[in-house]
Design a protein around this motif. Structure first.
Motif, PDB file in Angstrom:
ATOM      1  N   UNK A 131     -35.186  61.382  86.879  1.00 48.35           N
ATOM      2  CA  UNK A 131     -35.765  61.330  88.555  1.00 48.35           C
ATOM      3  C   UNK A 131     -35.726  59.884  89.187  1.00 48.35           C
ATOM      4  N   UNK A 132     -35.588  58.675  88.357  1.00 47.17           N
ATOM      5  CA  UNK A 132     -34.928  57.465  88.789  1.00 47.17           C
ATOM      6  C   UNK A 132     -33.763  57.481  89.278  1.00 47.17           C
ATOM      7  N   UNK A 133     -32.730  58.040  88.420  1.00 50.77           N
ATOM      8  CA  UNK A 133     -31.551  58.399  88.713  1.00 50.77           C
ATOM      9  C   UNK A 133     -31.130  58.908  90.175  1.00 50.77           C
ATOM     10  N   UNK A 134     -31.963  60.044  90.320  1.00 51.48           N
ATOM     11  CA  UNK A 134     -31.878  60.846  91.398  1.00 51.48           C
ATOM     12  C   UNK A 134     -32.572  60.122  92.795  1.00 51.48           C
ATOM     13  N   UNK A 135     -33.514  59.179  92.511  1.00 51.03           N
ATOM     14  CA  UNK A 135     -33.744  58.358  93.808  1.00 51.03           C
ATOM     15  C   UNK A 135     -33.182  57.359  93.989  1.00 51.03           C
ATOM     16  N   UNK A 136     -32.347  56.710  92.893  1.00 49.94           N
ATOM     17  CA  UNK A 136     -31.465  55.699  93.222  1.00 49.94           C
ATOM     18  C   UNK A 136     -30.163  56.242  93.972  1.00 49.94           C
ATOM     19  N   UNK A 137     -29.867  57.155  93.545  1.00 55.15           N
ATOM     20  CA  UNK A 137     -28.556  57.978  94.243  1.00 55.15           C
ATOM     21  C   UNK A 137     -28.950  58.163  95.551  1.00 55.15           C
ATOM     22  N   UNK A 138     -30.091  58.623  95.928  1.00 57.70           N
ATOM     23  CA  UNK A 138     -30.499  59.003  97.148  1.00 57.70           C
ATOM     24  C   UNK A 138     -30.449  57.845  98.232  1.00 57.70           C
ATOM     25  N   UNK A 139     -31.047  56.685  97.551  1.00 57.59           N
ATOM     26  CA  UNK A 139     -30.739  55.316  98.642  1.00 57.59           C
ATOM     27  C   UNK A 139     -29.423  54.756  98.636  1.00 57.59           C
ATOM     28  N   UNK A 140     -28.806  54.820  97.677  1.00 60.05           N
ATOM     29  CA  UNK A 140     -27.463  54.344  97.545  1.00 60.05           C
ATOM     30  C   UNK A 140     -26.543  55.034  98.735  1.00 60.05           C
ATOM     31  N   UNK A 141     -26.811  56.316  98.649  1.00 58.26           N
ATOM     32  CA  UNK A 141     -25.852  57.342  99.327  1.00 58.26           C
ATOM     33  C   UNK A 141     -26.400  57.017 100.836  1.00 58.26           C
ATOM     34  N   UNK A 142     -27.652  56.878 101.259  1.00 60.26           N
ATOM     35  CA  UNK A 142     -28.148  56.294 102.609  1.00 60.26           C
ATOM     36  C   UNK A 142     -27.659  54.965 102.920  1.00 60.26           C
ATOM     37  N   UNK A 143     -27.438  54.134 101.964  1.00 59.44           N
ATOM     38  CA  UNK A 143     -27.069  52.770 102.004  1.00 59.44           C
ATOM     39  C   UNK A 143     -25.465  52.781 102.537  1.00 59.44           C
ATOM     40  N   UNK A 144     -24.654  53.770 101.795  1.00 58.99           N
ATOM     41  CA  UNK A 144     -23.101  54.067 102.185  1.00 58.99           C
ATOM     42  C   UNK A 144     -23.323  54.430 103.729  1.00 58.99           C
ATOM     43  N   UNK A 145     -23.878  55.319 103.881  1.00 53.81           N
ATOM     44  CA  UNK A 145     -24.021  55.753 105.249  1.00 53.81           C
ATOM     45  C   UNK A 145     -24.313  54.854 106.535  1.00 53.81           C
ATOM     46  N   UNK A 146     -25.133  53.956 105.876  1.00 51.59           N
ATOM     47  CA  UNK A 146     -25.608  53.081 106.948  1.00 51.59           C
ATOM     48  C   UNK A 146     -24.825  51.837 107.301  1.00 51.59           C
ATOM     49  N   UNK A 147     -24.282  51.147 106.188  1.00 56.07           N
ATOM     50  CA  UNK A 147     -23.538  50.101 106.138  1.00 56.07           C
ATOM     51  C   UNK A 147     -21.991  50.116 105.976  1.00 56.07           C
ATOM     52  N   UNK A 148     -21.706  51.230 105.562  1.00 61.80           N
ATOM     53  CA  UNK A 148     -20.329  51.612 105.520  1.00 61.80           C
ATOM     54  C   UNK A 148     -19.369  50.741 104.868  1.00 61.80           C
ATOM     55  N   UNK A 149     -18.464  50.266 105.382  1.00 63.72           N
ATOM     56  CA  UNK A 149     -17.673  49.113 104.696  1.00 63.72           C
ATOM     57  C   UNK A 149     -18.263  47.976 103.732  1.00 63.72           C
ATOM     58  N   UNK A 150     -19.426  47.716 104.316  1.00 63.86           N
ATOM     59  CA  UNK A 150     -20.198  46.753 103.385  1.00 63.86           C
ATOM     60  C   UNK A 150     -20.630  47.198 102.156  1.00 63.86           C
ATOM     61  N   UNK A 151     -20.647  48.641 102.233  1.00 62.87           N
ATOM     62  CA  UNK A 151     -21.080  49.047 100.843  1.00 62.87           C
ATOM     63  C   UNK A 151     -20.295  49.048  99.945  1.00 62.87           C
ATOM     64  N   UNK A 152     -18.934  48.994 100.025  1.00 65.13           N
ATOM     65  CA  UNK A 152     -17.767  48.946  99.015  1.00 65.13           C
ATOM     66  C   UNK A 152     -17.969  47.545  98.647  1.00 65.13           C
ATOM     67  N   UNK A 153     -18.283  46.421  99.429  1.00 65.18           N
ATOM     68  CA  UNK A 153     -18.534  44.999  99.102  1.00 65.18           C
ATOM     69  C   UNK A 153     -19.300  44.617  98.118  1.00 65.18           C
ATOM     70  N   UNK A 154     -20.416  45.425  98.285  1.00 67.03           N
ATOM     71  CA  UNK A 154     -21.687  45.264  97.547  1.00 67.03           C
ATOM     72  C   UNK A 154     -21.407  46.009  95.950  1.00 67.03           C
ATOM     73  N   UNK A 155     -20.925  47.289  96.269  1.00 60.43           N
ATOM     74  CA  UNK A 155     -20.715  47.951  94.881  1.00 60.43           C
ATOM     75  C   UNK A 155     -19.314  47.334  94.085  1.00 60.43           C
ATOM     76  N   UNK A 156     -18.622  46.631  94.544  1.00 63.92           N
ATOM     77  CA  UNK A 156     -17.595  46.136  94.029  1.00 63.92           C
ATOM     78  C   UNK A 156     -18.106  44.965  93.077  1.00 63.92           C
ATOM     79  N   UNK A 157     -19.294  44.375  93.169  1.00 62.84           N
ATOM     80  CA  UNK A 157     -19.856  43.592  92.424  1.00 62.84           C
ATOM     81  C   UNK A 157     -20.433  44.035  91.010  1.00 62.84           C
TER      82      UNK A 157
END
Length: 264
Positions: free
Chosen positions: A225-251
Motif C-alpha cells: 500500500x505504501x508503494x501504491x500511494x507513493x506511485x499515486x503522488x509521484x504520477x500526480x507530481x509528474x503531471x503537475x510539474x512536468x519537466x521539473x519532475x525529470x530533474x527531481x527523479x534524476x537525483x
C-alpha cells in the motif's frame, strides 16, 4: 486600467460576485503592501486607481514574510480559508500585472521570494501552479482514496521526498506546486541530512509506511500500500510539474524507477 476594470477582471477570474472580488482585492493588496514596504509601494501606487493604491500603500518597512504567511494574512482579512485565499490572490496578482507597466511589475516581482511563483501569472492569463484541489484530486483518483486521505498521503510522501533530494530540487518544486503543499516539502528539506539523502527505495517506502501507520505485509519489506500511494503522488507530481519532475527523479538511483515510472 481603472478601478471597475480591475475589480471586474478579479470577479471574472474568481467566478464570484463583485463584493467578494473587492474584498479579495483589498485583502491581497493590503497584505502585499505589508510584504513590500513603503519604499516599493511608493513606486507602484501612482500607476493604480486611487482606491487600489490606497489599499496597497503601507507606511511601514518591508516585512518580507514567506508565502504561507502571505496567504494566512489574506485569509484572516477575508475571513476565509487559505485555499480560497490562494485562489483569490492569484486573480488579484494577475489583474495587478495588467494594471502595472512591465517595468513596475518586474520590480515588484523581484521583491518576492521563489515560493511566491505559484501565485504569479504566466503568459497573458493567470496560470501559476495547479490548484491544491486539482493535485489532491489526482492523488485521490490514482490511489482510490478520499480527499482527506489523499492530503495525508501527499504530505507524507512530499516530506519524505524533501528529505531525500537536494535543497535545489526542493526550491525548484516550490515554484511549481500549490502553496498548500510547500510546508511538507520544507519540513522534509529542513530535516534532511546525509542519511536521508542516501535512502534506498525500500527505506524510502518503509519511512512513508511508518508515518502513515501502514503495517508491514512481510517483515523488512515495504508494504504494497505504501508503494501504491507513493506511485499515486509521484504520477500526480509528474503531471503537475512536468519537466521539473525529470530533474527531481534524476537525483534518485535506478532502484527508484518502479516508483517514478509513468502510470495512469
Amino acid at each position: 486600467m481603472d478601478y471597475d476594470d480591475f475589480i471586474s477582471l478579479v470577479e471574472q477570474t474568481i467566478g464570484t460576485d463583485r463584493e467578494t472580488a473587492e474584498r479579495a482585492a483589498q485583502a491581497t493588496l493590503a497584505t502585499l503592501g505589508e510584504h513590500l514596504g513603503r519604499d516599493v509601494c511608493r513606486q507602484l501606487v501612482p500607476q493604480l486607481p486611487p482606491a487600489l493604491g490606497g489599499w496597497l500603500f503601507s507606511e511601514g518597512a518591508a516585512q518580507g514574510f514567506e508565502v504561507t504567511e502571505f496567504l494566512r494574512r489574506i485569509a484572516e482579512r477575508e475571513r476565509t480559508d487559505t485555499a480560497t485565499a490562494e485562489r483569490h490572490a492569484r486573480a488579484v496578482l494577475m489583474a495587478l500585472g495588467r494594471a502595472l507597466t512591465d517595468d513596475a511589475y518586474a520590480h515588484m516581482v523581484s521583491r518576492l521570494s521563489n515560493d511566491y511563483v505559484p501565485l504569479l501569472p504566466k503568459g497573458p492569463t493567470a496560470g501559476g501552479a495547479a490548484s491544491l484541489s486539482a493535485f489532491l484530486g489526482g492523488v485521490s483518483a490514482r490511489a482510490g482514496v478520499d480527499t482527506d486521505t489523499a492530503r495525508r498521503i501527499t504530505d507524507v510522501v512530499l516530506q519524505t521526498l524533501g528529505e531525500r533530494i537536494g535543497p535545489g530540487e526542493v526550491d525548484d518544486l516550490l515554484t511549481q506546486l500549490p502553496v498548500g503543499l510547500h510546508t511538507a516539502l520544507k519540513r522534509g528539506a529542513f530535516a534532511a541530512n546525509d542519511r536521508t539523502r542516501s535512502l534506498s527505495a525500500d527505506e524510502f517506502l518503509n519511512r512513508i509506511a511508518e508515518r502513515l501507520g501502514i503495517p508491514p505485509d512481510t517483515p523488512g519489506l515495504p508494504p504494497a500500500r505504501a508503494r501504491e500511494y507513493t506511485r499515486a503522488v509521484f504520477n500526480t507530481l509528474r503531471q503537475t510539474v512536468r519537466e521539473e519532475f525529470f530533474d527531481v527523479t534524476d537525483q534518485l538511483p535506478n532502484e527508484y524507477w518502479d516508483l517514478v515510472a509513468r502510470r495512469t
